[in-house]
Design an enzyme around this catalytic site. Structure first.
Site, mmCIF file in Angstrom:
data_model
loop_
_atom_site.group_PDB
_atom_site.id
_atom_site.type_symbol
_atom_site.label_atom_id
_atom_site.label_comp_id
_atom_site.label_asym_id
_atom_site.label_seq_id
_atom_site.Cartn_x
_atom_site.Cartn_y
_atom_site.Cartn_z
ATOM 1 N N ARG A 31 29.330 48.100 45.522
ATOM 2 C CA ARG A 31 30.543 47.545 46.121
ATOM 3 C C ARG A 31 30.396 47.380 47.624
ATOM 4 O O ARG A 31 30.429 48.367 48.372
ATOM 5 C CB ARG A 31 31.735 48.440 45.792
ATOM 6 C CG ARG A 31 33.085 47.898 46.235
ATOM 7 C CD ARG A 31 33.428 46.573 45.597
ATOM 8 N NE ARG A 31 33.596 46.716 44.150
ATOM 9 C CZ ARG A 31 33.531 45.681 43.319
ATOM 10 N NH1 ARG A 31 33.308 44.452 43.776
ATOM 11 N NH2 ARG A 31 33.669 45.871 42.019
ATOM 12 N N ARG B 14 22.089 40.514 40.563
ATOM 13 C CA ARG B 14 22.505 41.557 41.512
ATOM 14 C C ARG B 14 22.287 42.969 40.972
ATOM 15 O O ARG B 14 22.394 43.945 41.737
ATOM 16 C CB ARG B 14 23.970 41.371 41.928
ATOM 17 C CG ARG B 14 24.977 41.442 40.818
ATOM 18 C CD ARG B 14 26.388 41.314 41.341
ATOM 19 N NE ARG B 14 27.359 41.188 40.265
ATOM 20 C CZ ARG B 14 28.655 41.405 40.406
ATOM 21 N NH1 ARG B 14 29.149 41.806 41.563
ATOM 22 N NH2 ARG B 14 29.470 41.238 39.373
ATOM 23 N N HIS C 34 27.807 36.741 48.308
ATOM 24 C CA HIS C 34 29.165 37.283 48.134
ATOM 25 C C HIS C 34 29.447 38.324 49.219
ATOM 26 O O HIS C 34 29.732 39.483 48.953
ATOM 27 C CB HIS C 34 29.228 37.909 46.745
ATOM 28 C CG HIS C 34 30.588 38.269 46.239
ATOM 29 N ND1 HIS C 34 31.432 39.121 46.909
ATOM 30 C CD2 HIS C 34 31.239 37.904 45.111
ATOM 31 C CE1 HIS C 34 32.525 39.280 46.195
ATOM 32 N NE2 HIS C 34 32.453 38.541 45.117
ATOM 33 N N ASP D 87 42.390 35.153 46.116
ATOM 34 C CA ASP D 87 41.144 34.857 45.412
ATOM 35 C C ASP D 87 41.077 33.342 45.229
ATOM 36 O O ASP D 87 41.736 32.795 44.342
ATOM 37 C CB ASP D 87 41.134 35.579 44.055
ATOM 38 C CG ASP D 87 39.760 35.591 43.414
ATOM 39 O OD1 ASP D 87 39.600 36.310 42.409
ATOM 40 O OD2 ASP D 87 38.867 34.881 43.911
ATOM 41 N N GLU E 143 32.565 33.889 51.139
ATOM 42 C CA GLU E 143 31.319 33.752 50.377
ATOM 43 C C GLU E 143 30.815 32.316 50.406
ATOM 44 O O GLU E 143 31.444 31.428 49.822
ATOM 45 C CB GLU E 143 31.585 34.202 48.940
ATOM 46 C CG GLU E 143 32.275 35.557 48.843
ATOM 47 C CD GLU E 143 32.938 35.814 47.507
ATOM 48 O OE1 GLU E 143 33.988 36.498 47.472
ATOM 49 O OE2 GLU E 143 32.431 35.297 46.488
#
Ligand code: TA6
Length: 301
Positions: free
Chosen positions: A74, A100, A170, A214, A273
């Protein structure tokens, strides 16, 4: 231990770049030069922090981040590839692709003339990765750590057919208080509101944050600026090879549900991002390559 000695022998740079292990067992490369310091995990070629000399940290890493093999970390700069968000056909596939959470290999390190440090990683192709991505391609990430941070995500299509990818860097940026920052550079851009049934809307003015946000901004190729009066700085985000910009903050409830954001962690981060997502996915012809390149720089306000 053998892995670390092998890495340090082959790629280490005296007093500038060294490999070590963090609690949880993930291998990281730590870079300290006259211009900046940074750390990158080999899992996901995941940059965890970047601190230009004389500056506060620019990249946010959760206090409760977990460093467990196979799990996403995170914060920092997770690499999303070869799709962004949920997979369009396979709902069981991991969000944001698979790279990732898998190991990458180091393929180059070098000191640059201006005092910066370059390190390059290549995705390790395995049977497990072939399940998600049965195409022959090469994925590399080049990172230049200096007063400016540069990341260059390169996809080369080494197969006989065209491939289509979605990708993103990101990035979690560190901010003093997300309620008092503004993101410039997206004015007038259309966006998909992921919190309102993917409705398509248009941005007016800078982006500010009062609640969970978002959004996927489409056809957004301009530089962005994160203005942060609380830190008396702005972060300039330059990019090439990216037609989308995703802006995200989970706010209170989602952050609690996620469980690894740390108490009130959402207040000190914003994701901006540089990406190719939704309508902006990229098709790469056989033999061609695509670069998603970004540069981050701190300027005083
Ligand atoms: O980039 C924004 C986003 O797609 C959000 O929807 C949110 O889920 C975030 O990514 C984090 O995703 P993750 O899979 O890392 O929990």
């Amino acid at each position: 231990m053998a892995e670390l000695s092998r890495l340090n022998e082959r790629f280490g740079i005296r007093d500038q770049l060294a490999f070590s292990k963090v609690p949880g067992g993930l291998v990281v490369v730590e870079i300290v030069n006259s211009l900046a310091a940074a750390t990158v995990a080999l899992q996901g070629a995941h940059l965890l922090n970047w601190i230009p000399r004389g500056e506060q940290p620019v990249i946010w890493l959760s206090r409760d981040a977990r460093f467990i093999a196979g799990q996403s970390i995170r914060g920092g700069v997770p690499v999303c590839w070869p799709w962004f968000g949920p997979h369009s056909a396979h709902t069981a596939y991991p969000a944001h692709g698979f790279v990732r959470t898998v190991p990458w290999q180091v393929c180059e390190t070098k000191m640059l003339e201006d005092g910066a440090t370059f390190v390059a990683f290549r995705l390790l192709r395995t049977g497990a990765t072939d399940v998600f991505w049965p195409h022959t391609s090469v994925l590399e990430l080049g990172i230049t750590v200096g007063a400016t941070l540069e990341l260059d995500l390169m996809t080369r299509n080494t197969g006989p057919e065209s491939i289509t990818i979605g990708d993103a860097l990101h990035t979690y940026f560190a901010v003093s208080d997300v309620r008092h920052i503004a993101v410039e550079g997206l004015e007038g851009c259309p966006y998909i509101d992921k919190l309102d049934s993917d409705k398509r809307k248009q941005q007016s003015g800078p982006v500010t944050f009062k609640t969970e946000t978002d959004r996927i901004y489409l056809g957004a190729s301009a530089d962005c600026l994160i203005n942060d009066p609380g830190m008396q700085r702005r972060i300039r985000i330059g990019k090439r090879g990216s037609r989308s910009t995703v802006v995200w903050n989970p706010w209170i409830e989602k952050a609690v549900r996620m469980g690894d954001m740390g108490e009130n962690g959402y207040l000190n981060m914003v994701c901006v991002e540089s990406s190719n997502a939704a309508d902006d996915v990229v098709t790469i012809a056989p033999g061609d390559e695509h670069h998603l390149w970004v540069s981050y720089q701190v300027e005083s306000l």
